[in-house]
Scaffold this motif. Structure first.
Motif, PDB file in Angstrom:
ATOM      1  N   ARG A 338      20.525 -29.170  21.184  1.00 37.70           N
ATOM      2  CA  ARG A 338      20.970 -29.125  22.562  1.00 37.70           C
ATOM      3  C   ARG A 338      19.619 -28.766  23.505  1.00 37.70           C
ATOM      4  NH1 ARG A 338      26.005 -27.218  20.731  1.00 37.70           N
ATOM      5  NH2 ARG A 338      25.279 -25.266  20.425  1.00 37.70           N
ATOM      6  N   LYS A 339      18.730 -28.027  23.199  1.00 36.21           N
ATOM      7  CA  LYS A 339      17.565 -27.621  23.809  1.00 36.21           C
ATOM      8  C   LYS A 339      16.734 -29.046  23.719  1.00 36.21           C
ATOM      9  CE  LYS A 339      13.649 -24.443  24.559  1.00 36.21           C
ATOM     10  NZ  LYS A 339      12.961 -25.460  24.542  1.00 36.21           N
ATOM     11  N   GLN A 340      16.463 -29.467  22.657  1.00 40.02           N
ATOM     12  CA  GLN A 340      15.641 -30.728  22.666  1.00 40.02           C
ATOM     13  C   GLN A 340      16.468 -31.931  23.724  1.00 40.02           C
ATOM     14  OE1 GLN A 340      15.762 -31.967  18.693  1.00 40.02           O
ATOM     15  NE2 GLN A 340      13.495 -31.244  18.352  1.00 40.02           N
ATOM     16  N   PHE A 341      17.625 -31.960  23.621  1.00 40.37           N
ATOM     17  CA  PHE A 341      18.131 -32.859  24.844  1.00 40.37           C
ATOM     18  C   PHE A 341      18.091 -32.465  26.076  1.00 40.37           C
ATOM     19  CE2 PHE A 341      21.860 -33.857  27.417  1.00 40.37           C
ATOM     20  CZ  PHE A 341      21.959 -35.159  27.420  1.00 40.37           C
ATOM     21  N   THR A 342      18.311 -31.148  26.373  1.00 38.32           N
ATOM     22  CA  THR A 342      18.094 -30.490  27.727  1.00 38.32           C
ATOM     23  C   THR A 342      16.501 -31.008  28.247  1.00 38.32           C
ATOM     24  OG1 THR A 342      19.637 -29.021  27.379  1.00 38.32           O
ATOM     25  CG2 THR A 342      18.184 -28.663  29.339  1.00 38.32           C
ATOM     26  N   ASP A 343      15.774 -30.613  27.262  1.00 39.94           N
ATOM     27  CA  ASP A 343      14.124 -30.798  27.587  1.00 39.94           C
ATOM     28  C   ASP A 343      13.804 -32.192  27.966  1.00 39.94           C
ATOM     29  OD1 ASP A 343      13.988 -28.051  27.227  1.00 39.94           O
ATOM     30  OD2 ASP A 343      12.931 -28.266  25.329  1.00 39.94           O
ATOM     31  N   ALA A 344      14.544 -33.272  27.093  1.00 38.30           N
ATOM     32  CA  ALA A 344      14.216 -34.519  27.189  1.00 38.30           C
ATOM     33  C   ALA A 344      14.990 -35.130  28.547  1.00 38.30           C
ATOM     34  CB  ALA A 344      14.873 -35.372  26.113  1.00 38.30           C
ATOM     35  N   ASP A 345      16.029 -34.436  28.827  1.00 37.14           N
ATOM     36  CA  ASP A 345      16.868 -35.020  30.414  1.00 37.14           C
ATOM     37  C   ASP A 345      16.036 -34.557  31.513  1.00 37.14           C
ATOM     38  OD1 ASP A 345      19.277 -35.971  31.496  1.00 37.14           O
ATOM     39  OD2 ASP A 345      19.629 -34.004  31.827  1.00 37.14           O
ATOM     40  N   ASN A 346      15.743 -33.283  31.375  1.00 40.00           N
ATOM     41  CA  ASN A 346      14.825 -32.892  32.483  1.00 40.00           C
ATOM     42  C   ASN A 346      13.647 -33.455  32.700  1.00 40.00           C
ATOM     43  OD1 ASN A 346      16.895 -30.775  33.070  1.00 40.00           O
ATOM     44  ND2 ASN A 346      15.604 -29.135  31.784  1.00 40.00           N
ATOM     45  N   ALA A 347      13.013 -33.874  31.484  1.00 38.39           N
ATOM     46  CA  ALA A 347      11.766 -34.771  31.743  1.00 38.39           C
ATOM     47  C   ALA A 347      12.053 -36.076  32.224  1.00 38.39           C
ATOM     48  CB  ALA A 347      11.046 -34.808  30.468  1.00 38.39           C
ATOM     49  N   LEU A 348      13.055 -36.634  31.858  1.00 37.45           N
ATOM     50  CA  LEU A 348      13.463 -37.750  32.527  1.00 37.45           C
ATOM     51  C   LEU A 348      13.840 -37.960  34.085  1.00 37.45           C
ATOM     52  CD1 LEU A 348      14.107 -40.711  32.124  1.00 37.45           C
ATOM     53  CD2 LEU A 348      16.310 -40.147  31.362  1.00 37.45           C
ATOM     54  N   ARG A 349      14.630 -36.717  34.235  1.00 34.95           N
ATOM     55  CA  ARG A 349      14.890 -36.344  35.610  1.00 34.95           C
ATOM     56  C   ARG A 349      13.647 -35.955  36.721  1.00 34.95           C
ATOM     57  NH1 ARG A 349      20.366 -35.209  36.767  1.00 34.95           N
ATOM     58  NH2 ARG A 349      21.641 -35.241  34.765  1.00 34.95           N
ATOM     59  N   ASP A 350      12.726 -35.483  35.883  1.00 33.32           N
ATOM     60  CA  ASP A 350      11.640 -35.223  36.728  1.00 33.32           C
ATOM     61  C   ASP A 350      10.823 -36.660  37.040  1.00 33.32           C
ATOM     62  OD1 ASP A 350      11.888 -32.607  36.932  1.00 33.32           O
ATOM     63  OD2 ASP A 350      10.770 -32.047  35.076  1.00 33.32           O
ATOM     64  N   ALA A 351      10.704 -37.413  35.947  1.00 34.94           N
ATOM     65  CA  ALA A 351       9.946 -38.655  36.108  1.00 34.94           C
ATOM     66  C   ALA A 351      10.449 -39.623  37.143  1.00 34.94           C
ATOM     67  CB  ALA A 351       9.844 -39.381  34.954  1.00 34.94           C
ATOM     68  N   GLU A 352      12.140 -39.548  37.092  1.00 36.13           N
ATOM     69  CA  GLU A 352      12.829 -40.347  38.269  1.00 36.13           C
ATOM     70  C   GLU A 352      12.397 -39.953  39.600  1.00 36.13           C
ATOM     71  OE1 GLU A 352      16.454 -41.646  35.322  1.00 36.13           O
ATOM     72  OE2 GLU A 352      16.676 -39.695  36.545  1.00 36.13           O
ATOM     73  N   ASN A 353      12.332 -38.452  39.697  1.00 36.14           N
ATOM     74  CA  ASN A 353      12.392 -37.894  41.103  1.00 36.14           C
ATOM     75  C   ASN A 353      10.715 -38.367  41.520  1.00 36.14           C
ATOM     76  OD1 ASN A 353      14.825 -36.805  41.166  1.00 36.14           O
ATOM     77  ND2 ASN A 353      14.227 -34.744  40.234  1.00 36.14           N
ATOM     78  N   ALA A 354       9.888 -38.226  40.408  1.00 40.82           N
ATOM     79  CA  ALA A 354       8.552 -38.515  40.982  1.00 40.82           C
ATOM     80  C   ALA A 354       8.331 -39.694  41.336  1.00 40.82           C
ATOM     81  CB  ALA A 354       7.464 -37.938  39.931  1.00 40.82           C
ATOM     82  N   ILE A 355       9.045 -40.856  40.737  1.00 41.64           N
ATOM     83  CA  ILE A 355       9.038 -42.361  40.970  1.00 41.64           C
ATOM     84  C   ILE A 355       9.917 -42.456  42.435  1.00 41.64           C
ATOM     85  CG2 ILE A 355      10.045 -44.357  40.292  1.00 41.64           C
ATOM     86  CD1 ILE A 355       9.689 -43.532  37.596  1.00 41.64           C
ATOM     87  N   ARG A 356      10.799 -41.650  42.477  1.00 43.08           N
ATOM     88  CA  ARG A 356      11.284 -41.846  43.797  1.00 43.08           C
ATOM     89  C   ARG A 356      10.504 -41.381  45.030  1.00 43.08           C
ATOM     90  NH1 ARG A 356      15.802 -40.119  42.628  1.00 43.08           N
ATOM     91  NH2 ARG A 356      15.371 -37.915  42.957  1.00 43.08           N
ATOM     92  N   ASP A 357       9.625 -40.463  44.843  1.00 43.88           N
ATOM     93  CA  ASP A 357       8.945 -39.860  45.896  1.00 43.88           C
ATOM     94  C   ASP A 357       7.826 -40.924  45.999  1.00 43.88           C
ATOM     95  OD1 ASP A 357      10.493 -37.434  46.345  1.00 43.88           O
ATOM     96  OD2 ASP A 357       9.337 -36.308  44.838  1.00 43.88           O
ATOM     97  N   LEU A 358       7.309 -41.451  44.960  1.00 44.30           N
ATOM     98  CA  LEU A 358       6.131 -42.132  45.139  1.00 44.30           C
ATOM     99  C   LEU A 358       6.713 -43.660  45.984  1.00 44.30           C
ATOM    100  CD1 LEU A 358       4.593 -42.007  41.668  1.00 44.30           C
ATOM    101  CD2 LEU A 358       3.311 -41.442  43.646  1.00 44.30           C
ATOM    102  N   GLN A 359       7.848 -43.965  45.496  1.00 43.51           N
ATOM    103  CA  GLN A 359       8.460 -45.221  46.209  1.00 43.51           C
ATOM    104  C   GLN A 359       8.722 -45.082  47.645  1.00 43.51           C
ATOM    105  OE1 GLN A 359       9.015 -48.067  44.227  1.00 43.51           O
ATOM    106  NE2 GLN A 359       8.786 -48.815  46.356  1.00 43.51           N
ATOM    107  N   ASN A 360       9.170 -43.775  47.918  1.00 49.55           N
ATOM    108  CA  ASN A 360       9.248 -43.412  49.645  1.00 49.55           C
ATOM    109  C   ASN A 360       8.093 -43.642  50.158  1.00 49.55           C
ATOM    110  OD1 ASN A 360      12.083 -43.095  49.096  1.00 49.55           O
ATOM    111  ND2 ASN A 360      11.921 -41.026  48.867  1.00 49.55           N
ATOM    112  N   TYR A 361       6.865 -42.899  49.480  1.00 54.85           N
ATOM    113  CA  TYR A 361       5.376 -42.873  50.053  1.00 54.85           C
ATOM    114  C   TYR A 361       5.036 -44.343  50.155  1.00 54.85           C
ATOM    115  CZ  TYR A 361       0.514 -42.112  51.008  1.00 54.85           C
ATOM    116  OH  TYR A 361      -0.581 -42.170  51.468  1.00 54.85           O
TER     117      TYR A 361
END
Length: 491
Positions: A338-361
């Motif tokens: 479960r921890k591995q899944f949570t870490d992977a899910d958080n990492a993916l969400r962080d990447a998606e948020n960063a991509i969204r911020d970059l796209q907005n810029y």
């Protein structure tokens, strides 16, 4: 009387000397005013004898025959303004007692003494122009830095976007992999935990049943007052709590109803009591001791009830025993998954948020050469007598009272709103907080060249519509090459 002006240049230029020009006519128009030929009205409407020019009578519809008098309301008088800038004024303002030309030539009748301040104005104009050129020059140098930094920043963000997009694909694959592993190990864990919990539940139910049995037996023997190992009609009728119709007594039918017996019987034994009677009366039955100590309208304390039946703790209050070692191991494996899944899910969400911020810029328009990107992420304040205004570039504009209070959003970034010829002359921040009984607030930011980024003034031209004045090097343009002085000595 015809009035003519000859320039000092005629002394140097024989060609110019042959073209005398009437008062109020520019050198560039002198060729239209030839004394030896009839005058053609400049609008082509008619010809008049040349002696009609400046005769203080308006002959031409366009007023071109009276440049040096006030006879024609639509005529134009040319102010030579040697040393400054030549201008044209309405002929109706000639000899009106007001000095309109800096050289005073419009008041040639001498009704008022005009001071010739053209050279002083020319000098001031040149100084102002030089300051403006220096401002543009210094500001443009900063703008070049903004452009370089902005282009570099955009290139970096594009590269970062590409890296994150690739990373996102890998993170999605990793998430799917660890999710499958999590689901795989959670099955045995769930099965083992449910087995343990079911066993504990059975223990609790057994203890509860044993406790209930003890309470039922106790109630039976309390009600068996003659100790003949049975409860009869007389004994149950002695308990007012069985008075169903609340008439003050327990009748035979009420007693039989609670004892679950018919007309042919008049008592029950312990087995019948526990099976048929106790399930129906357990929730409201009170022992004689309870009724005596607490009264009919009070309930006995739970602890006293437990002590009365010789039981200090019920099954519900006991903590469930720890899982056995095998189940603990299964839980540990599942927790790790479960921890591995949570870490992977958080990492993916962080990447998606960063991509969204970059796209907005990257979606924002920072000017033709990225020069306005210097405003992104920075805020600038301006305070007047009542409020402090804040402009956060490409984000929002706000207002807060100097005396204290909450901040009001005047507008959120909307678009560039300059003219069709100059799109980047103004910004629009819109959809701010609504005014009471009015529209949503908005701000127009008028931008001009300055050596630093700052709000220089605010106003509210109309209700809930604000205007900010903003200076920035991003609005400075490359100054033209130093040209020769455009003042002249035309006489």
């Amino acid at each position: 009387m015809l009035v003519f002006v000859f320039t000092a240049l005629s002394l140097l230029s024989p060609c110019l000397a042959t073209i005398p020009r009437p008062r109020g006519v520019a050198i560039s128009m002198a060729s239209f005013y030839k004394p030896d030929v009839p005058f053609q009205c400049l609008d082509g409407s008619k010809q008049v004898p040349f002696e009609y020019v400046n005769d203080d009578y308006c002959d031409c519809p366009d007023g071109s025959d009276e440049p040096g008098t006030s006879a024609c309301t639509n005529g134009k008088f040319h102010c030579t303004n040697a040393g400054y800038r030549p201008i044209n004024i309405l002929s109706s303002r000639v000899n009106d007692g007001i000095c309109d030309c800096c050289d005073g030539s419009d008041e040639w009748e001498g009704n008022i003494e005009c001071v010739n301040n053209c050279k002083e104005l020319g000098r001031k104009m040149r100084e102002d122009r030089e300051k403006q050129m220096q401002l543009q020059d210094s500001g443009y140098k900063v703008k070049l830095q903004y452009m370089e930094e902005g282009k570099k920043r955009r290139a970096e963000k594009r590269a970062e976007m590409e890296t994150l997009e690739q990373s996102k694909v890998e993170l999605e694959a990793l998430k799917n992999e660890v999710e499958a592993r999590k689901i795989e190990v959670e099955g045995p864990e769930k099965e083992a935990k449910e087995k343990h919990e079911q066993a504990w539940k059975e223990v609790q139910e057994a203890k509860k049943a044993e406790l209930d049995k003890i309470k039922a037996e106790t109630a039976f023997y309390e009600m068996d007052e003659n100790k003949d190992n049975r409860v009869d009609l007389v004994e149950i009728k002695a308990h007012a709590q069985f008075d169903v119709d609340n008439n003050g007594e327990v009748c035979d039918s009420e007693a039989r109803e609670h004892l679950e017996i018919g007309e042919e019987a008049d008592h029950v034994d312990l087995e019948h009591f526990m099976e048929k009677v106790w399930p129906n009366i357990r929730d409201f039955y009170k022992s004689p001791a309870e009724q005596e100590d607490k009264g009919d309208n009070q309930e006995i304390e739970p602890k006293e009830e437990e002590n009365r039946v010789g039981e200090n703790k019920t099954g519900e209050e006991e903590a469930m025993p720890e899982y056995d070692d095998e189940t603990k191991q299964l839980i540990a494996v599942a927790d790790a998954a479960r921890k591995q899944f949570t870490d992977a899910d958080n990492a993916l969400r962080d990447a998606e948020n960063a991509i969204r911020d970059l796209q907005n810029y990257l979606n924002l328009d920072y000017g033709p050469n990225e020069e306005f990107s210097a405003l992104k992420g920075n805020c600038y304040e301006y305070t007047d007598r009542e409020y402090t205004y804040k402009l956060c570039g490409f984000e929002k504009a706000t207002q807060r009272p100097k005396a204290g209070g909450s901040e009001t959003t005047l507008g959120n970034w909307g678009k560039w709103e300059g003219t069709p010829e100059d799109k980047y002359a103004a910004q629009k921040y819109e959809n701010g907080q609504s005014c009471w009984n009015g529209p949503n607030r908005s701000v127009k930011v008028n931008m001009k060249c300055g050596l630093e980024n700052k709000v220089t003034g605010t106003s509210e031209p109309s209700r809930c519509e604000y205007a900010f004045d903003f200076e920035t090097p991003a609005r400075c343009t490359e100054p033209p090459a130093r040209a020769s002085d455009d003042t002249h000595d035309e006489l």
